[in-house]
Design an enzyme around this catalytic site. Structure first.
Site, mmCIF file in Angstrom:
data_model
loop_
_atom_site.group_PDB
_atom_site.id
_atom_site.type_symbol
_atom_site.label_atom_id
_atom_site.label_comp_id
_atom_site.label_asym_id
_atom_site.label_seq_id
_atom_site.Cartn_x
_atom_site.Cartn_y
_atom_site.Cartn_z
ATOM 1 N N HIS A 123 -4.579 -1.878 -6.045
ATOM 2 C CA HIS A 123 -3.143 -0.404 -6.660
ATOM 3 C C HIS A 123 -4.583 0.419 -7.151
ATOM 4 O O HIS A 123 -6.157 0.474 -7.511
ATOM 5 C CB HIS A 123 -2.406 -0.768 -7.199
ATOM 6 C CG HIS A 123 -3.116 -2.077 -8.444
ATOM 7 N ND1 HIS A 123 -2.791 -2.767 -8.482
ATOM 8 C CD2 HIS A 123 -2.938 -1.521 -10.245
ATOM 9 C CE1 HIS A 123 -2.969 -3.616 -9.575
ATOM 10 N NE2 HIS A 123 -3.179 -2.818 -10.136
ATOM 11 N N ASP A 168 0.882 -1.367 -0.391
ATOM 12 C CA ASP A 168 0.097 -0.096 0.169
ATOM 13 C C ASP A 168 0.882 1.190 0.168
ATOM 14 O O ASP A 168 0.340 2.641 0.465
ATOM 15 C CB ASP A 168 -1.002 -0.314 1.121
ATOM 16 C CG ASP A 168 -1.614 -1.503 0.920
ATOM 17 O OD1 ASP A 168 -2.556 -1.293 0.617
ATOM 18 O OD2 ASP A 168 -1.573 -1.746 2.620
#
EC number: 6.3.4.4
Length: 429
Positions: free
Chosen positions: A41, A13
């Site tokens: 994503h 992340d």
């Protein structure tokens, strides 16, 4: 340089999607090498936000092909859903290529993931329950179903029947769950294979040919190095190798073909799920960072755990992945803060250490040693160059680079592609 790899240098992340999208505009090919639809994503382009879990970020800009390599595990339903959303928004997906050696996430893998996690009780890992781990288990056990198997009806039928016998024995006798039925799976997944056929090729040949022709190839890592099955905080890790070495095996290229490895990090640290997190903030500061940065999982929606920047973890990532450039995101989050902290070392049983322990028990006893720096008041979201940054922001960035031992190549001050300060062009390092 013709081969640039982008890897997450924390626990995932980190914003890899943004930097890969930024770099892919100069790339002939964008390639993904590991993980599955557990790796979310987010890409912001022209006011539109795309949240993807499987299709590589390079789909938006790579000139020739976007590649899903043999190290990726594929959920066909998720893949086609993402393709349909992209096409609906005018994104050309015709250049997608899928390795014939990639493994397929089957319905029994998803069920096994769910049942295993449930059975662990308080010792659960925090898996996304998307079947990633069991699919890699099937692969290592040599019973996995690959893309090439899905294309051959007789082969697929034989393997599915054999695997269902094995899995149903496990489900009914160990977990006390119902058996899965062959007829509920076969036709649906064979049809997925037929739809997938136009994208399927030997991607190892495709990528190596591009490198031989000195074309620019961007390699996208998934998750983060601290989640690597070997080098991460085991057992609180993913099921694949997320370091740069995993790119070679996950694509089918020689390990010597990568020219540059860019490690992506945030100006702070986040983690989803269980596991050690030495710099975690369980106070108002952590809540403040989480809300400003919208730190909630792309895949799960779960609030991410938040902590100060950990240079010990970054040095570990640099060493095991050969990182030679840092791409730092979310610097803008600290505008308006009074102070920022960087973890420079750990204290373990009264001793100061600068390495990342392998032992979980030791990690849980580690206390962060902090260095405090002043923050800045200015809104930096419109800053375009290094010289425009506040002095305190420059000091913070320089200190991170010094502690990690890697130069900064890009600094992000907002979610859009244009909100990126380029210090060094990774294609020219």
């Amino acid at each position: 340089m013709t081969a640039v790899a982008v890897v997450g240098s924390q626990w995932g992340d980190e914003g890899k999607g943004k930097i890969t999208d930024f770099l892919s505009k100069d790339a002939a090919m964008a390639v993904r090498s590991n993980g599955g639809n557990n790796a979310g994503h987010t890409i912001d382009i022209d006011g539109k936000t795309f949240k993807m879990r499987l299709i590589p970020s390079g789909i938006f800009a790579a000139k020739d092909n976007t590649v899903i390599g043999n190290g990726v595990v594929i959920n066909p339903e998720v893949m086609f859903s993402e393709l349909e959303n992209l096409e609906k928004n005018g994104i050309d997906t015709s250049g997608l290529r899928i390795s014939n050696r990639a493994h397929i996430i089957m319905p029994y893998d998803i069920k096994q993931d769910e049942y295993q996690e449930e059975a662990k009780g308080k010792n659960k890992i925090g898996t996304t329950k998307n079947g990633i781990g069991p699919t890699y288990m099937d692969k290592a056990s040599r019973i996995g179903i690959r893309v090439c198997d899905l294309l051959e009806k007789d082969t697929f039928e034989e393997k599915l029947r054999t695997n269902l016998e094995i899995k149903n024995e496990l489900f009914t006798k160990v977990y006390g769950k119902p058996a899965l039925k062959f007829e509920d799976i076969f036709d649906k997944y064979y049809e997925y294979g037929q739809r997938m056929k136009k994208y399927v090729t030997d991607t190892s040949v495709l990528v190596n040919d591009a490198l031989d022709q000195n074309k620019k190839v961007l390699f996208e890592g998934a998750q983060g190095i601290m989640l690597d099955i070997d080098e991460g905080t085991y057992p609180f890790v993913t099921s694949s190798n997320t370091i740069s070495g995993g790119i070679a095996s996950g694509i089918g290229i020689g390990a010597n073909r990568l020219d540059t490895v860019i490690g992506v990090c945030k100006a702070y640290t986040t983690r989803v799920g269980a596991g050690p997190f030495p710099t975690e903030l369980l106070d108002e500061t952590g809540d403040r960072i989480r809300e400003i940065a919208h730190e909630y999982g792309t895949v799960t929606g779960r609030p991410r755990r938040v902590g100060w920047f950990d240079s010990v973890a970054l040095r570990h990532s640099k060493r095991v992945a050969g990182i030679n450039g840092l791409s730092l995101n979310l610097l803008d989050v600290f505008s308006g803060f009074d102070k920022i902290k960087i973890c420079t070392a750990y204290e373990l049983d009264g001793e100061k250490i600068d390495y990342y322990p392998a032992s979980l028990k030791e990690l849980y006893r580690c206390k962060p040693v902090y260095e405090e720096l002043p923050a800045w008041e200015e809104d930096i979201t419109q800053v375009k160059t290094w010289d425009e940054l506040p002095e305190n922001a420059k000091k913070f960035l320089n200190r991170i680079s010094e502690l990690v031992g890697v130069p900064l190549v890009t600094v992000s001050v907002g979610p859009d592609r244009e909100q990126t300060i380029v210090l060094k062009n990774p294609w020219e390092m």
